[in-house]
Write a protein that holds these residues in place. Structure first.
Motif, PDB file in Angstrom:
ATOM      1  N   TYR A   3      33.258  36.679  40.220  1.00 27.81           N
ATOM      2  CA  TYR A   3      33.208  37.486  39.004  1.00 27.81           C
ATOM      3  C   TYR A   3      34.591  37.794  38.427  1.00 27.81           C
ATOM      4  O   TYR A   3      34.745  37.912  37.221  1.00 27.81           O
ATOM      5  N   GLN A   4      35.622  37.883  39.264  1.00 28.43           N
ATOM      6  CA  GLN A   4      36.963  38.185  38.742  1.00 28.43           C
ATOM      7  C   GLN A   4      37.458  37.071  37.823  1.00 28.43           C
ATOM      8  O   GLN A   4      38.036  37.342  36.766  1.00 28.43           O
ATOM      9  N   PHE A   7      35.475  37.130  34.624  1.00 30.44           N
ATOM     10  CA  PHE A   7      35.858  38.256  33.768  1.00 30.44           C
ATOM     11  C   PHE A   7      37.115  37.924  32.961  1.00 30.44           C
ATOM     12  O   PHE A   7      37.243  38.342  31.809  1.00 30.44           O
ATOM     13  N   VAL A   8      38.020  37.163  33.524  1.00 29.65           N
ATOM     14  CA  VAL A   8      39.220  36.722  32.785  1.00 29.65           C
ATOM     15  C   VAL A   8      38.802  35.869  31.587  1.00 29.65           C
ATOM     16  O   VAL A   8      39.331  36.032  30.482  1.00 29.65           O
ATOM     17  N   TRP A  11      37.385  38.157  29.049  1.00 32.94           N
ATOM     18  CA  TRP A  11      38.443  38.921  28.379  1.00 32.94           C
ATOM     19  C   TRP A  11      39.177  38.071  27.348  1.00 32.94           C
ATOM     20  O   TRP A  11      39.657  38.582  26.344  1.00 32.94           O
ATOM     21  N   PHE A  77      42.419  46.338  29.939  1.00 34.89           N
ATOM     22  CA  PHE A  77      41.939  45.271  30.824  1.00 34.89           C
ATOM     23  C   PHE A  77      42.023  45.713  32.279  1.00 34.89           C
ATOM     24  O   PHE A  77      41.061  45.604  33.039  1.00 34.89           O
ATOM     25  N   GLU A  78      43.182  46.233  32.680  1.00 32.60           N
ATOM     26  CA  GLU A  78      43.369  46.679  34.070  1.00 32.60           C
ATOM     27  C   GLU A  78      42.430  47.837  34.406  1.00 32.60           C
ATOM     28  O   GLU A  78      41.852  47.881  35.489  1.00 32.60           O
ATOM     29  N   LYS A  81      38.824  46.468  34.586  1.00 36.03           N
ATOM     30  CA  LYS A  81      38.704  45.592  35.758  1.00 36.03           C
ATOM     31  C   LYS A  81      38.512  46.422  37.030  1.00 36.03           C
ATOM     32  O   LYS A  81      37.750  46.035  37.912  1.00 36.03           O
ATOM     33  N   SER A  82      39.148  47.591  37.088  1.00 26.76           N
ATOM     34  CA  SER A  82      39.035  48.441  38.283  1.00 26.76           C
ATOM     35  C   SER A  82      37.642  49.073  38.418  1.00 26.76           C
ATOM     36  O   SER A  82      37.303  49.593  39.474  1.00 26.76           O
ATOM     37  N   LEU A  84      34.795  47.263  37.650  1.00 21.77           N
ATOM     38  CA  LEU A  84      33.813  46.192  37.816  1.00 21.77           C
ATOM     39  C   LEU A  84      33.201  46.242  39.205  1.00 21.77           C
ATOM     40  O   LEU A  84      33.896  46.517  40.182  1.00 21.77           O
TER      41      LEU A  84
END
Length: 129
Positions: A3-4, A7-8, A11, A77-78, A81-82, A84
């Motif tokens: 997923y990471q 997610f990029v 984004w 974004f950061e 992301k934290s 998710l």
């Protein structure tokens, strides 16, 4: 795909929609478990000083007041992301040309789907800072 990484890619579509001035709103939803944080909403702020977003944290508890933060796109974004997977499994991007949904399944894989747009116009966030 983990997923990471997915997610990029998601984004990248957020960035593109902002660049083209099609970004209407972003919402984090579908929590895992019963956390106090119910939703996170992101709205655009286009200004002479550059682009920023207003991030609003909405809580389930009526005793907890909503919080608002004005962030740069990279800080947003950061921050997002934290959140998710713990606690949010879904992120919805609303643009004037399409809606894009990012989901994390139970195995931890991310997927991106597109649908017809919900919004026709971009409404900027109103800030009281």
């Amino acid at each position: 795909m983990p997923y990471q990484d997915e997610f990029v890619l998601f984004w990248d579509q957020v960035r593109e929609s902002i660049h083209d001035r099609r970004f209407a709103k972003l919402t984090m939803a579908k929590t895992i478990g019963k956390p106090d944080l119910k939703n996170i909403f992101v709205r655009p702020i286009y200004s002479e000083d550059g682009f920023k977003v207003l991030v609003k944290l909405r809580y389930a508890s009526k005793e907890t007041e909503d919080e608002e933060k004005e962030l740069t796109l990279e800080d947003a974004f950061e921050f997002l992301k934290s959140h998710l997977k713990t606690p949010f499994s879904t992120v919805l991007l609303f643009t004037t040309t399409k809606d894009v949904t990012f989901k994390i399944n139970k195995k931890g894989a991310g997927t991106i789907t597109e649908n017809v747009p919900t919004f026709r116009d971009v409404t900027q966030a109103k800030t009281d800072f």
